[in-house]
Design a protein around this motif. Sequence first.
Motif, mmCIF file in Angstrom:
data_model
loop_
_atom_site.group_PDB
_atom_site.id
_atom_site.type_symbol
_atom_site.label_atom_id
_atom_site.label_comp_id
_atom_site.label_asym_id
_atom_site.label_seq_id
_atom_site.Cartn_x
_atom_site.Cartn_y
_atom_site.Cartn_z
ATOM 1 N N LYS A 1 0.835 -1.195 0.000
ATOM 2 C CA LYS A 1 0.000 0.000 0.000
ATOM 3 C C LYS A 1 0.868 1.243 0.000
ATOM 4 N N ILE A 2 0.486 2.254 -0.778
ATOM 5 C CA ILE A 2 1.176 3.525 -0.647
ATOM 6 C C ILE A 2 0.149 4.600 -0.324
ATOM 7 N N THR A 3 0.596 5.549 0.483
ATOM 8 C CA THR A 3 -0.315 6.623 0.859
ATOM 9 C C THR A 3 0.314 7.951 0.479
ATOM 10 N N ALA A 4 -0.522 8.941 0.238
ATOM 11 C CA ALA A 4 -0.003 10.252 -0.133
ATOM 12 C C ALA A 4 -1.076 11.313 0.049
ATOM 13 N N THR A 5 -0.632 12.537 0.219
ATOM 14 C CA THR A 5 -1.556 13.664 0.195
ATOM 15 C C THR A 5 -1.235 14.467 -1.047
ATOM 16 N N LEU A 6 -2.205 14.516 -1.962
ATOM 17 C CA LEU A 6 -1.951 15.132 -3.254
ATOM 18 C C LEU A 6 -2.504 16.549 -3.307
ATOM 19 N N LYS A 7 -1.704 17.436 -3.906
ATOM 20 C CA LYS A 7 -2.141 18.813 -4.106
ATOM 21 C C LYS A 7 -2.957 18.891 -5.386
ATOM 22 N N ILE A 8 -3.985 19.698 -5.353
ATOM 23 C CA ILE A 8 -4.801 19.887 -6.545
ATOM 24 C C ILE A 8 -4.664 21.330 -7.004
ATOM 25 N N ARG A 9 -4.415 21.508 -8.309
ATOM 26 C CA ARG A 9 -4.188 22.847 -8.851
ATOM 27 C C ARG A 9 -5.296 23.244 -9.820
ATOM 28 N N ASP A 10 -5.560 24.533 -9.865
ATOM 29 C CA ASP A 10 -6.453 25.073 -10.882
ATOM 30 C C ASP A 10 -5.598 25.568 -12.042
ATOM 31 N N ALA A 11 -6.075 25.326 -13.264
ATOM 32 C CA ALA A 11 -5.339 25.801 -14.432
ATOM 33 C C ALA A 11 -6.168 26.850 -15.140
ATOM 34 N N ALA A 12 -5.463 27.831 -15.698
ATOM 35 C CA ALA A 12 -6.172 28.884 -16.417
ATOM 36 C C ALA A 12 -6.763 28.320 -17.700
ATOM 37 N N THR A 13 -7.960 28.751 -18.033
ATOM 38 C CA THR A 13 -8.579 28.299 -19.277
ATOM 39 C C THR A 13 -8.903 29.489 -20.148
ATOM 40 N N VAL A 14 -9.123 29.218 -21.416
ATOM 41 C CA VAL A 14 -9.471 30.278 -22.358
ATOM 42 C C VAL A 14 -10.986 30.302 -22.475
ATOM 43 N N PRO A 15 -11.604 31.448 -22.304
ATOM 44 C CA PRO A 15 -13.063 31.464 -22.410
ATOM 45 C C PRO A 15 -13.521 31.061 -23.807
ATOM 46 N N VAL A 16 -14.574 30.290 -23.844
ATOM 47 C CA VAL A 16 -15.066 29.801 -25.133
ATOM 48 C C VAL A 16 -16.233 30.668 -25.542
ATOM 49 N N THR A 17 -16.179 31.171 -26.779
ATOM 50 C CA THR A 17 -17.245 32.068 -27.229
ATOM 51 C C THR A 17 -18.492 31.275 -27.608
ATOM 52 N N SER A 18 -18.341 30.393 -28.579
ATOM 53 C CA SER A 18 -19.510 29.601 -28.950
ATOM 54 C C SER A 18 -19.117 28.138 -29.004
#
Lengths: 278, 662
Positions: free
Chosen positions: B634-651
Amino acid sequence: MNQMTAPAAPQDGYVTEDGRTIGGVVMEMRNITLRFGGVVAIKDISFDIREGEIRAIIGPNGAGKSSMLNVISGFYHPQEGEVWYKGEKRPPMRPYQVARQGIARTFQNIALFEGMTVLDNVMTGRLNHMTASILDQAFWWGKAQKEETANRQKAEEIIDFLEIQNIRKTPVGRLPYGLKKRVELARALAAEPKILLLDEPMAGMNVEEKEDMSRFVLDVNDEFGTTIVLIEHDMGVVMDLSDRVVVMDYGRKIGDGTPDEVRSNQEVIDAYLGVSHD
Amino acid sequence: MSNAPSSSGVPQSVPALLARNVAQFGSKPAYREKEYGIWQTWSWAEVSEEIDAIANGLLALGVDRGDHVAVIGRNRPALYWSMVAAQKVGAVPVPLYQDAVAEEMAYVLEHCFARFVIAGDQEQVDKVLEVQERVPQIEHIIYLDPRGMRKYDHTKLHALSDVKAEGRVAHERFEKELAARQAELDYDSTCVMLYTSGTTGKPKGVVLSNRNIIETSKASSEFDRLDPHDEVLAYLPMAWVGDFIFSIGQAYWTGFCVNCPESAETMMTDLREIGPTYFFAPPRVFENLLTSVMIRMEDASPMKRAMFHKAMAHAKKVGPKLLDGEPVSAADKLRYQIDNLLIIGPLKNTLGMSRVRVGYTAGEAIGPEIFDFYRALGINLKQLYGQTEASVFITQQKDNEVRPDTVGTPTPGVELRIADNGEVFYRSPGTFVEYYKNPEGTASTKDAEGWVATGDAGFIEPDTGHLRIIDRAKDVGKMASGALFAPKYVENKLKFFPNILEAVVFGNERDMCTAFINIDLTAVGNWAERNNIAYASYQELAGHPQVLDMIQSHVEEVNRSVAEDEMLSGCQVHRFLILHKELDADDGELTRTRKVRRRIIEEKFHDLIDALYGGKSEQYTETEVTYEDGRKGKITATLKIRDAATVPVTSVKSPEDQVAAE
């Protein structure tokens, strides 16, 4: 001195549980004492080595294990006692003479030619199997040609055996520690020894490397029938691999027998747990 | 097409092709293997003699017509010969993946009811013995490498050398029987059975007839004008259909030479020594090669590095054009030739690709940068699209119509059809006979007219006739907004970064896409070394803030590029995390051919997915892992979660309009 007697194995050899045949006594140390000035490194030790067995020498640091190995390999000459090899008393010999008798070794601190490739290092192990003159070898002429081909073949068989084909042409200096140890074993094996002396073959290795090395030691013993004398600190490895164990402490022999016998020997337990000596 | 009568004059089985090869070029090298540091060579005549010896030995052991003979091991000539020997005695060879754990092996051995196993070495024998109780029908196990086998109980075990010796002694006794059995083989008899690794469920046994293999080999060999002087390196798993086609099908059809490496670790050295003219590798191998070249260039002296980059920049402009025979100015050509002498030639030599005339990649999409790199070097790298059920070839690229984003036009003899939902169907002489002992599976894959569903969604480009694959049909979904969700499309873009080894994108029926990332330990490790970042394990490196920053910049770059594609702009990755372990086939997360098993990953890491969508910034997790020897930990870990910038979608266009437009 509570010295255990050698186990009651029949004189003409026996078959182990896993089906290997152990032969008669091939080498015997009789009352060996080795002094460096006033320091007594080995004190009146006797034990024997049987053909085809894996014989371990264990003990705490400074117990005299490596000195014992150096006596076997002819590097040290004991002040007292006799070494018997193949039923004959061995006269004092230089290490190269011992090597010619079919005894090869590896070193605790790796002693390879760092600038040479793995293959060349293994080939040096074939030195005792080369008879062509320096001149023939220099010009690669006559007998030297044929000999080199034969020796190269043997070296390649060992490279294949130890699974180091991928580093065949790599200079040893660039290899990680674990692989160097394996190359050193390869070089010792190239000499096609009757007895192989391994000085801490697994020191400094991780679990996986130790497992690999253990398998190779067993395979060497099994495939080539080589008698193996090894010094090792990892008790798990020693107990798994060896047929019989000699235990040393402060230059004395405090135990000798199968792994199970040694494990239950009170003096051995004391030595490892650190009971004060008088 | 599949019911067409066999073309006259064509040998009707692989053993018959062997006889033809012995007559046509008996003394020409057929197989080579590096052993004891030397390339050992066998001519077609010698190969035939070896195969006869094995076949007679198999007869002596009592192999019957229709028996399944399992073959397990790394690529070695003797194992290839064993497969043909099995065919010769009327049995069916079943190659197995050598890295499969005992459990997986047991399933296949049980399913095909193998009475005989031919194993490469002790490791494979051990696995078979381990599951012996589940497969009591196994009567004999034959092993190739005798190392470590001496102590085993030999009542059921035999060394291949002994079987051959027995066969040689008994050859007069079995001569008639062997000839009779070989004469019974025709175009419709089974040539080989291959188990598909299957991204879902248990593996299926694909039955391929002599017609399938020989017709496909013939068509594809003629397509690329393969000839008896070609050389291939056999290093891909023997259980994979591609290896069977390259190292047996096409090799026997054209008579070229198959070279087997000394061991898996020496593959690169052996590749360089042989210099194959016909080379196949999955994108991963090309990626790894490129990564290692780039790492070495990073460590090279500034002058060498500058020369390399300059030459590559020019080569990228000129190399592909030269390959495609397009006009190039004399000055550009001259400069390319000088570069070729100084940089490109030696580089190609280092890669072992100096002589590659035809190179293929398939199985996964290959990054355009990677593809262009090899084409720039003047290596004729092409793409093909295929699967086990088609005996590999469905489409392939013609020499002067090579593009990174398509998989080419149908191989001669193959018909293509795109269903209304975008799924690709094909029909060809190579179409498999059936799934073994699985009529329902066969019926749901192959219809009465012989059309086979590939399970992939794609379309045919109207002007060029090239097939473009978007994704697995079942993976293509819709997001909550109704936008098309094609995870593979985004994952591939992510994986084109050398630092990213594997990516898994989620977002079906959700309001945004998120991703799991696996870093490439070689590339990121080298980067860490150069930047003095200490790390002890994969897990530690994966959790390093600077590594997260770097991956974040990659994800954002991908988002920008995804945003440009109007149909798929909804697939931008909003949140991501770097997994604490490498996805591994031993843990069931990848198939043996290293394709992501989406459903299993979703189940296994559901806590992480919840965290991605739950807006958390970190998540603690425990994961079970399987070690190579089958033990679990078994392996255990605490993972960081990141937000990534996105490009706004027009249509966002709905997928219906778009697919219909194609």
